[in-house]
Scaffold this active site. Structure first.
Site, PDB file in Angstrom:
ATOM      1  N   ASP A   1       0.831  -1.200   0.000  1.00 28.08           N
ATOM      2  CA  ASP A   1       0.000   0.000   0.000  1.00 28.08           C
ATOM      3  C   ASP A   1       0.869   1.256   0.000  1.00 28.08           C
ATOM      4  OD1 ASP A   1      -2.467   1.283   0.000  1.00 28.08           O
ATOM      5  OD2 ASP A   1      -3.272  -0.079   1.506  1.00 28.08           O
TER       6      ASP A   1
ATOM      7  N   GLU B   1      -1.317   1.531  -4.857  1.00 32.09           N
ATOM      8  CA  GLU B   1      -1.058   2.950  -4.603  1.00 32.09           C
ATOM      9  C   GLU B   1      -2.204   3.813  -5.137  1.00 32.09           C
ATOM     10  OE1 GLU B   1      -1.250   2.873  -7.926  1.00 32.09           O
ATOM     11  OE2 GLU B   1       0.005   4.645  -8.017  1.00 32.09           O
ATOM     12  N   TRP B   2      -3.385   3.185  -5.253  1.00 33.69           N
ATOM     13  CA  TRP B   2      -4.664   3.883  -5.513  1.00 33.69           C
ATOM     14  C   TRP B   2      -4.740   4.549  -6.877  1.00 33.69           C
ATOM     15  CZ3 TRP B   2      -2.533   7.077  -1.105  1.00 33.69           C
ATOM     16  CH2 TRP B   2      -2.391   6.290   0.050  1.00 33.69           C
ATOM     17  N   GLY B   3      -3.899   4.166  -7.814  1.00 34.06           N
ATOM     18  CA  GLY B   3      -3.914   4.775  -9.134  1.00 34.06           C
ATOM     19  C   GLY B   3      -3.200   6.101  -9.215  1.00 34.06           C
TER      20      GLY B   3
ATOM     21  N   ASP C   1      -9.975   3.628  -3.247  1.00 33.95           N
ATOM     22  CA  ASP C   1     -10.735   2.491  -2.735  1.00 33.95           C
ATOM     23  C   ASP C   1     -12.151   2.458  -3.294  1.00 33.95           C
ATOM     24  OD1 ASP C   1      -8.513   2.048  -1.227  1.00 33.95           O
ATOM     25  OD2 ASP C   1      -9.468   2.349   0.715  1.00 33.95           O
TER      26      ASP C   1
END
Length: 566
Positions: free
Chosen positions: A159, A209-211, A232
């Site tokens: 993450d 890494e959430w884009g 998320d």
């Protein structure tokens, strides 16, 4: 409207290869169970054991769900005196190695969650200070592998919290320069990928890494087996809309060994209807996203379980060709058409109903390149026989039709006459302006390559208008198919009115405006989307037609050109 910055992708710090990461695992998308959507960061040791048992007893393991993954909350807040990663002994009195052994004894594989930052993500606004792996990658990779005994195919979720500093919990827009941030973000993952490789264990590496900074274009496939493309997921239809739009410009980056990760599944949770859960699952599967069940398995409904156990849909996800469905057509506020080839030579087509009510949808085979084909419904397992040109079906609100097409007969492709948006014959008003753009990515469909300079029209909307003049309506006028090339980098980490899209309103010859909902073309204002199709009526014969583009309440994309079918 364009913000003028360009992401310097990780190709600057690694050598791009022709294939995805070849580390012995992740050749097809990972499938398993993760607790986060059900328990957040508060999963107990007993819940992990119980859930592992249920993955087996409910039949999930037998259809391919093989990973049992830790998520946040298992880590300690300090390392041992020699710097070794430690787990929370209060929450896990039996220990992580014991849990890993238990999972392996069930003939499944065990996943560890860590963070590429100073501390881990948590559910208390950064106050937990669970340890992360930044700066300890080599040591932690060895520790994680040793805990598994025969830790051959464990999944490491990596993450991105606290990745910039010890005080910056979550930052989607880092204060450091974007070029530096991109390289920094990459190098965190490169270091861990190398550390995993040095364990001599086969460990699937999932980048989370959430884009941020468009990982598909680094390319992340050189570093990990999957990479998150968005913030998320949430348990709502709006969340699905946001993530689906975000996939539009990057579906081509999926391939065996490396896949776009659309986030955990919400199937079985309360926020989506059963129909929406079916759409969610089918889309994720056909997009080649990892399929990570994330619900309380002790309370899962029979409907949700049936969705997760559909082996025809799972087969789409695990198809060895590894090709994601790609965006073909959006009938605004009505339905989408997506499609991709499969390894056996067939094609899968998804028709997704955006309407809030049941919709009689007429699917045109021409949208996926065929004039006729044999069709099977992969949700109901119905044989639909041969479809000639079109197929009409009633699709429930927010539902999906999933068709496997075989023996397809290729349709002729339309020819377009193109009109540049920046032509001196066009009319710009109310702030719309010509602007120069150097492309960072290839737009081969438009005959362009990375590094080419184009001129587009920006600041359309909010009072600005772009009018194409001198459009040829042919000998009869009437309805015409348009192909639109545009730039839209208005990407969103949270749900908005038009998440990861912008609306433009098209008017032919001063007639009623037609809303056209246009997804992002990428995450920077130098990536061109080509071939967005829309049918418009109101043309007259001859070359005196006009097309005006506007939006009274928001900005539209920036336009490069439109094509009108001959």
């Amino acid at each position: 409207m364009a913000a003028k910055w360009t992401v310097a992708f990780c190709v600057l710090v690694i050598l791009s290869t022709a294939v995805a990461l070849d580390n012995g695992v992740g050749v097809t998308p990972a499938m398993g169970w993760n607790p986060y959507n059900a328990y957040s960061c508060d999963t107990t040791e007993d819940e992990y054991y119980t859930s592992a048992d249920l993955v087996v007893s409910l039949g999930l393991r037998d259809v391919g769900y093989k990973y049992i993954n830790l998520d946040c909350g298992w880590q300690a807040t300090t390392r041992s005196s020699n710097g070794t990663f430690q787990y929370n002994t209060t929450r896990f009195p039996k220990g992580i190695p014991a849990l890993a052994s238990y999972v392996h004894d069930l003939d499944m594989e065990f996943g560890v969650y860590s963070d590429g930052g100073y501390y881990s993500c948590d559910n208390v606004d950064g106050a937990a200070y669970w340890i992360g792996s930044l700066g300890y990658e080599a040591s932690d990779a060895k520790t994680f592998a040793s805990w598994g005994a025969d830790y051959l195919k464990a999944c490491l979720l990596y993450d991105n919290c606290y990745s910039e500093s010890t005080t910056d919990f979550v930052d989607f827009y880092p204060t450091i320069e974007v070029e530096v941030a991109s390289i920094l973000s990459c190098t965190h993952y490169i270091t861990m990928e190398s550390a995993l490789k040095n364990t001599s264990r086969e460990i699937l590496f999932s980048i989370c890494e959430w884009g941020v900074q468009d990982p598909a274009r680094w390319p992340a496939s050189d570093i990990g087996n999957s990479w998150r493309i968005s913030n998320d997921i949430g348990d709502s239809w709006a969340d699905l809309f946001r993530i689906i739009n975000q996939l539009v410009p990057i579906s081509q980056f999926a391939e065996p060994g490396g896949f776009n990760d659309l986030d955990l599944l919400e199937v079985g949770n309360d926020g989506l209807t059963t129909t929406e859960q079916q759409t969610h699952f089918a889309f994720w599967a056909a997009a080649k996203s990892p399929l990570m069940v994330s619900t309380d398995l002790t309370a899962i409904s029979s409907d949700a379980l049936s969705i997760l156990l559909n082996e025809r849909i799972i087969a789409l996800n695990q198809d060895t060709l590894g090709a994601s469905i790609s965006f073909k057509r959006r009938y605004t506020n009505d339905y989408d058409v997506w499609a991709s080839p499969l390894a056996d030579g067939s094609t899968v087509a998804l028709i997704l109903n955006w309407e809030d009510s049941t919709n009689d949808v007429t699917f045109s085979l021409n949208d996926v390149g065929f004039s006729s084909a044999d069709a099977a419904d992969l949700i109901s397992d119905a044989d639909l026989g041969t479809i000639d040109s079109t197929y009409t079906a009633s699709i429930d609100a927010h539902g999906v039709l999933v068709l496997k097409l075989t023996n397809g007969v290729a349709a002729s492709t339309p020819d377009f006459t193109y009109y540049p948006a920046a032509s001196s014959s066009n009319t710009l008003a109310g702030g719309a302006v010509n602007q120069s753009v150097t492309l960072s990515a290839s737009a081969a469909a438009a005959g362009l390559a990375a590094g080419d300079e184009i001129t587009d029209v920006g600041y359309v909307g909010e009072g600005g208008t772009l009018t194409f003049n001198g459009i040829d309506g042919g000998s009869t006028g009437g309805s015409k198919l348009l192909s639109i090339d545009y730039i839209n980098a208005d990407y969103a980490f949270y749900d908005t009115v038009c998440s990861n899209c912008r609306n433009a309103y098209f008017s032919v010859n001063g007639g009623d405006s037609v809303q056209v909902q246009m997804p992002i073309s990428g995450q920077s204002w130098d990536i061109l989307f080509t071939g967005y199709l829309v049918e418009l009526d109101g043309f007259v014969a001859g070359e005196d037609n006009t097309i005006e583009i506007s939006n009274p309440n928001a900005y539209t994309p920036d336009f490069y050109r439109i094509g009108v079918a001959v």
